[in-house]
Motif scaffolding. Sequence first.
Motif, PDB file in Angstrom:
ATOM      1  N   ALA A   1       0.830  -1.204   0.000  1.00  0.00           N
ATOM      2  CA  ALA A   1       0.000   0.000   0.000  1.00  0.00           C
ATOM      3  C   ALA A   1       0.865   1.255   0.000  1.00  0.00           C
ATOM      4  CB  ALA A   1      -0.933  -0.004   1.210  1.00  0.00           C
ATOM      5  N   ALA A   2       1.975   1.216   0.742  1.00  0.00           N
ATOM      6  CA  ALA A   2       2.884   2.361   0.784  1.00  0.00           C
ATOM      7  C   ALA A   2       3.484   2.634  -0.587  1.00  0.00           C
ATOM      8  CB  ALA A   2       3.991   2.112   1.812  1.00  0.00           C
ATOM      9  N   VAL A   3       3.898   1.578  -1.283  1.00  0.00           N
ATOM     10  CA  VAL A   3       4.530   1.742  -2.595  1.00  0.00           C
ATOM     11  C   VAL A   3       3.544   2.275  -3.623  1.00  0.00           C
ATOM     12  CG1 VAL A   3       5.629   0.533  -4.520  1.00  0.00           C
ATOM     13  CG2 VAL A   3       6.294   0.001  -2.178  1.00  0.00           C
ATOM     14  N   VAL A   4       2.371   1.646  -3.712  1.00  0.00           N
ATOM     15  CA  VAL A   4       1.410   2.073  -4.739  1.00  0.00           C
ATOM     16  C   VAL A   4       0.913   3.495  -4.478  1.00  0.00           C
ATOM     17  CG1 VAL A   4       0.697  -0.286  -5.253  1.00  0.00           C
ATOM     18  CG2 VAL A   4      -0.570   1.018  -3.540  1.00  0.00           C
ATOM     19  N   PHE A   5       0.807   3.862  -3.202  1.00  0.00           N
ATOM     20  CA  PHE A   5       0.385   5.228  -2.894  1.00  0.00           C
ATOM     21  C   PHE A   5       1.449   6.231  -3.324  1.00  0.00           C
ATOM     22  CE2 PHE A   5       0.706   8.831   0.066  1.00  0.00           C
ATOM     23  CZ  PHE A   5      -0.499   9.460  -0.224  1.00  0.00           C
ATOM     24  N   CYS A   6       2.708   5.953  -3.017  1.00  0.00           N
ATOM     25  CA  CYS A   6       3.783   6.887  -3.376  1.00  0.00           C
ATOM     26  C   CYS A   6       3.894   7.057  -4.881  1.00  0.00           C
ATOM     27  CB  CYS A   6       5.110   6.390  -2.805  1.00  0.00           C
ATOM     28  SG  CYS A   6       5.258   6.532  -1.014  1.00  0.00           S
ATOM     29  N   LEU A   7       3.692   5.986  -5.632  1.00  0.00           N
ATOM     30  CA  LEU A   7       3.822   6.076  -7.075  1.00  0.00           C
ATOM     31  C   LEU A   7       2.658   6.831  -7.726  1.00  0.00           C
ATOM     32  CD1 LEU A   7       5.190   2.523  -7.928  1.00  0.00           C
ATOM     33  CD2 LEU A   7       6.424   4.675  -7.980  1.00  0.00           C
TER      34      LEU A   7
ATOM     35  N   VAL B   1      10.488   7.958  -3.305  1.00  0.00           N
ATOM     36  CA  VAL B   1      10.222   7.295  -2.027  1.00  0.00           C
ATOM     37  C   VAL B   1       9.625   5.908  -2.270  1.00  0.00           C
ATOM     38  CG1 VAL B   1       8.854   7.372   0.097  1.00  0.00           C
ATOM     39  CG2 VAL B   1       9.954   9.447  -0.756  1.00  0.00           C
ATOM     40  N   GLY B   2       8.687   5.807  -3.201  1.00  0.00           N
ATOM     41  CA  GLY B   2       8.086   4.519  -3.506  1.00  0.00           C
ATOM     42  C   GLY B   2       9.102   3.499  -3.987  1.00  0.00           C
ATOM     43  N   VAL B   3      10.018   3.928  -4.833  1.00  0.00           N
ATOM     44  CA  VAL B   3      11.064   3.032  -5.335  1.00  0.00           C
ATOM     45  C   VAL B   3      11.978   2.587  -4.199  1.00  0.00           C
ATOM     46  CG1 VAL B   3      13.106   2.892  -6.815  1.00  0.00           C
ATOM     47  CG2 VAL B   3      11.002   3.943  -7.677  1.00  0.00           C
ATOM     48  N   LEU B   4      12.341   3.509  -3.317  1.00  0.00           N
ATOM     49  CA  LEU B   4      13.219   3.168  -2.190  1.00  0.00           C
ATOM     50  C   LEU B   4      12.542   2.186  -1.235  1.00  0.00           C
ATOM     51  CD1 LEU B   4      14.777   6.669  -1.368  1.00  0.00           C
ATOM     52  CD2 LEU B   4      15.850   4.737  -2.553  1.00  0.00           C
ATOM     53  N   VAL B   5      11.237   2.353  -1.031  1.00  0.00           N
ATOM     54  CA  VAL B   5      10.506   1.413  -0.184  1.00  0.00           C
ATOM     55  C   VAL B   5      10.449   0.038  -0.852  1.00  0.00           C
ATOM     56  CG1 VAL B   5       8.261   0.854   0.842  1.00  0.00           C
ATOM     57  CG2 VAL B   5       9.145   3.193   0.958  1.00  0.00           C
ATOM     58  N   HIS B   6      10.177   0.016  -2.137  1.00  0.00           N
ATOM     59  CA  HIS B   6      10.072  -1.263  -2.848  1.00  0.00           C
ATOM     60  C   HIS B   6      11.393  -2.027  -2.843  1.00  0.00           C
ATOM     61  CE1 HIS B   6       8.706  -4.176  -5.852  1.00  0.00           C
ATOM     62  NE2 HIS B   6       9.881  -3.995  -6.443  1.00  0.00           N
ATOM     63  N   THR B   7      12.487  -1.320  -3.063  1.00  0.00           N
ATOM     64  CA  THR B   7      13.797  -1.975  -3.131  1.00  0.00           C
ATOM     65  C   THR B   7      14.408  -2.239  -1.763  1.00  0.00           C
ATOM     66  OG1 THR B   7      14.816   0.206  -3.438  1.00  0.00           O
ATOM     67  CG2 THR B   7      14.306  -1.072  -5.414  1.00  0.00           C
ATOM     68  N   GLY B   8      13.746  -1.792  -0.708  1.00  0.00           N
ATOM     69  CA  GLY B   8      14.232  -2.074   0.636  1.00  0.00           C
ATOM     70  C   GLY B   8      15.249  -1.105   1.180  1.00  0.00           C
ATOM     71  N   TRP B   9      15.463   0.010   0.484  1.00  0.00           N
ATOM     72  CA  TRP B   9      16.425   0.996   0.969  1.00  0.00           C
ATOM     73  C   TRP B   9      15.871   1.797   2.150  1.00  0.00           C
ATOM     74  CZ3 TRP B   9      21.482   1.672  -0.415  1.00  0.00           C
ATOM     75  CH2 TRP B   9      21.916   0.954  -1.523  1.00  0.00           C
ATOM     76  N   THR B  10      14.567   1.795   2.296  1.00  0.00           N
ATOM     77  CA  THR B  10      13.937   2.459   3.439  1.00  0.00           C
ATOM     78  C   THR B  10      12.652   1.725   3.780  1.00  0.00           C
ATOM     79  OG1 THR B  10      13.158   4.601   4.288  1.00  0.00           O
ATOM     80  CG2 THR B  10      12.583   4.060   2.037  1.00  0.00           C
ATOM     81  N   GLY B  11      12.157   1.922   4.988  1.00  0.00           N
ATOM     82  CA  GLY B  11      10.942   1.258   5.417  1.00  0.00           C
ATOM     83  C   GLY B  11       9.698   1.939   4.896  1.00  0.00           C
TER      84      GLY B  11
ATOM     85  N   GLY C   1       7.479   3.266   6.476  1.00  0.00           N
ATOM     86  CA  GLY C   1       7.153   4.458   7.246  1.00  0.00           C
ATOM     87  C   GLY C   1       7.476   5.742   6.491  1.00  0.00           C
ATOM     88  N   ALA C   2       8.397   5.658   5.531  1.00  0.00           N
ATOM     89  CA  ALA C   2       8.731   6.846   4.738  1.00  0.00           C
ATOM     90  C   ALA C   2       7.533   7.333   3.940  1.00  0.00           C
ATOM     91  CB  ALA C   2       9.897   6.538   3.800  1.00  0.00           C
ATOM     92  N   ALA C   3       6.616   6.411   3.632  1.00  0.00           N
ATOM     93  CA  ALA C   3       5.419   6.804   2.875  1.00  0.00           C
ATOM     94  C   ALA C   3       4.538   7.749   3.686  1.00  0.00           C
ATOM     95  CB  ALA C   3       4.624   5.568   2.472  1.00  0.00           C
ATOM     96  N   LEU C   4       4.685   7.726   5.011  1.00  0.00           N
ATOM     97  CA  LEU C   4       3.893   8.638   5.841  1.00  0.00           C
ATOM     98  C   LEU C   4       4.258  10.092   5.560  1.00  0.00           C
ATOM     99  CD1 LEU C   4       3.943   6.710   9.252  1.00  0.00           C
ATOM    100  CD2 LEU C   4       2.076   6.843   7.572  1.00  0.00           C
ATOM    101  N   TRP C   5       5.538  10.343   5.235  1.00  0.00           N
ATOM    102  CA  TRP C   5       5.941  11.709   4.894  1.00  0.00           C
ATOM    103  C   TRP C   5       5.257  12.144   3.602  1.00  0.00           C
ATOM    104  CZ3 TRP C   5       8.505  14.745   8.160  1.00  0.00           C
ATOM    105  CH2 TRP C   5       9.222  14.133   9.205  1.00  0.00           C
ATOM    106  N   VAL C   6       5.142  11.223   2.643  1.00  0.00           N
ATOM    107  CA  VAL C   6       4.445  11.541   1.397  1.00  0.00           C
ATOM    108  C   VAL C   6       2.970  11.789   1.673  1.00  0.00           C
ATOM    109  CG1 VAL C   6       3.835  10.696  -0.903  1.00  0.00           C
ATOM    110  CG2 VAL C   6       6.084  10.178   0.050  1.00  0.00           C
ATOM    111  N   ALA C   7       2.381  10.916   2.492  1.00  0.00           N
ATOM    112  CA  ALA C   7       0.965  11.093   2.837  1.00  0.00           C
ATOM    113  C   ALA C   7       0.735  12.417   3.552  1.00  0.00           C
ATOM    114  CB  ALA C   7       0.489   9.928   3.698  1.00  0.00           C
ATOM    115  N   GLY C   8       1.667  12.770   4.430  1.00  0.00           N
ATOM    116  CA  GLY C   8       1.560  14.043   5.129  1.00  0.00           C
ATOM    117  C   GLY C   8       1.650  15.220   4.178  1.00  0.00           C
ATOM    118  N   GLY C   9       2.553  15.123   3.209  1.00  0.00           N
ATOM    119  CA  GLY C   9       2.679  16.190   2.221  1.00  0.00           C
ATOM    120  C   GLY C   9       1.430  16.338   1.380  1.00  0.00           C
TER     121      GLY C   9
END
Length: 341
Positions: A222-228, A286-296, A298-306
């Motif tokens: 859900a985090a990845v698809v939302f960021c993209l 951010v979505g790519v970094l979450v998908h590839t495992g470079w970040t958790g 939780g980083a998607a929350l910053w995108v959601a906040g923005g």
Amino acid sequence: MLYGIAAATAALLLTAVLAAALRLPALRAGILDPRRQRPLPLLGGLAVVIVTCLVAWTGEWTRVAPLGEGVGRLLAVAAGIAGLGLVADVWRLRARVLVAGTAVAAAWVVPYDETGVPGGLLAVAWIVLATLAFKGLDHADGLAGTVGVITAFGAGVCAAAEVMDGLAVLLSVVAAALTGFLMHNWHPARIGLGACGSVFTGFLLSSAVVFTRAGYELGPSAAVVFCLAAVAVADALLVVIARSVARRPLLRRGPDHLAHRLRRPGLAPPGAVVLLGAGAFSSVLVGVLVHTGWTGEGAALWVAGGVALAVAVLVLVRVPVQQGRRPPSTQVSGHLRVRNG
């Protein structure tokens, strides 16, 4: 790798040429954007669809770059949705028909063996919402194409990380075709994407992301698809909230999308697109970094906040939105043109 570069180059050049060639027939046939004061033909999306299918199926037919299991069917179904969008461009198809067709198409392509039935139903709902949200981005010159290129590159990186080479090549072809289209769609646009190109691109990109996340846990997915799709989601949320507050029908067109609101205080049309493109790049990264495992996730929350902050600011500041009136003289002269959508 070499074929991917060659395919992308061919897609870019062919789309640029075909979009230019389709402009005059669209003008003569009256296939125009009704939201514009000046005639804007709407067959640019058809050029994107034709070239994408031609280049991708050439790789499949020659076996140089096979699309892979499920990807060929995805492209065929996306082309069918594009046909429905073309009907909407020519004969002004009702929105509910387009929604129903997208839902049926999404149900046809979701990989239920990997997502499971509950996850598959959620994927269908997401594809429909994301496709309609992306269609809503086609309200400003260059916006849908710019966001589409950025999203296609991000989804392509995710597909490559999953060793889904056929899907990665297809997404690179889509990105290149949209780039060729942008040569004619940057402000002031000479040809538009239309429902044909916007639903094709939105459906293909959202479905591709579902393919790359199939088999993963629901939360990170859900985090990845939302960021993209963050910019398209933000635009859709803004429209829904603004029209609900104003008690206007959600499907009625109006100048209340992201680019419209950003241009009202005086931002130039290209500036609004560049700003939203930068936002899309940040969220897709951010979505790519979450998908590839470079970040958790939780980083998607910053995108959601923005996204939430941007929507809240644009709603709460109550930027004036005029309807049913001719734009000011500065806009009529071509300095700023507003597209209702």
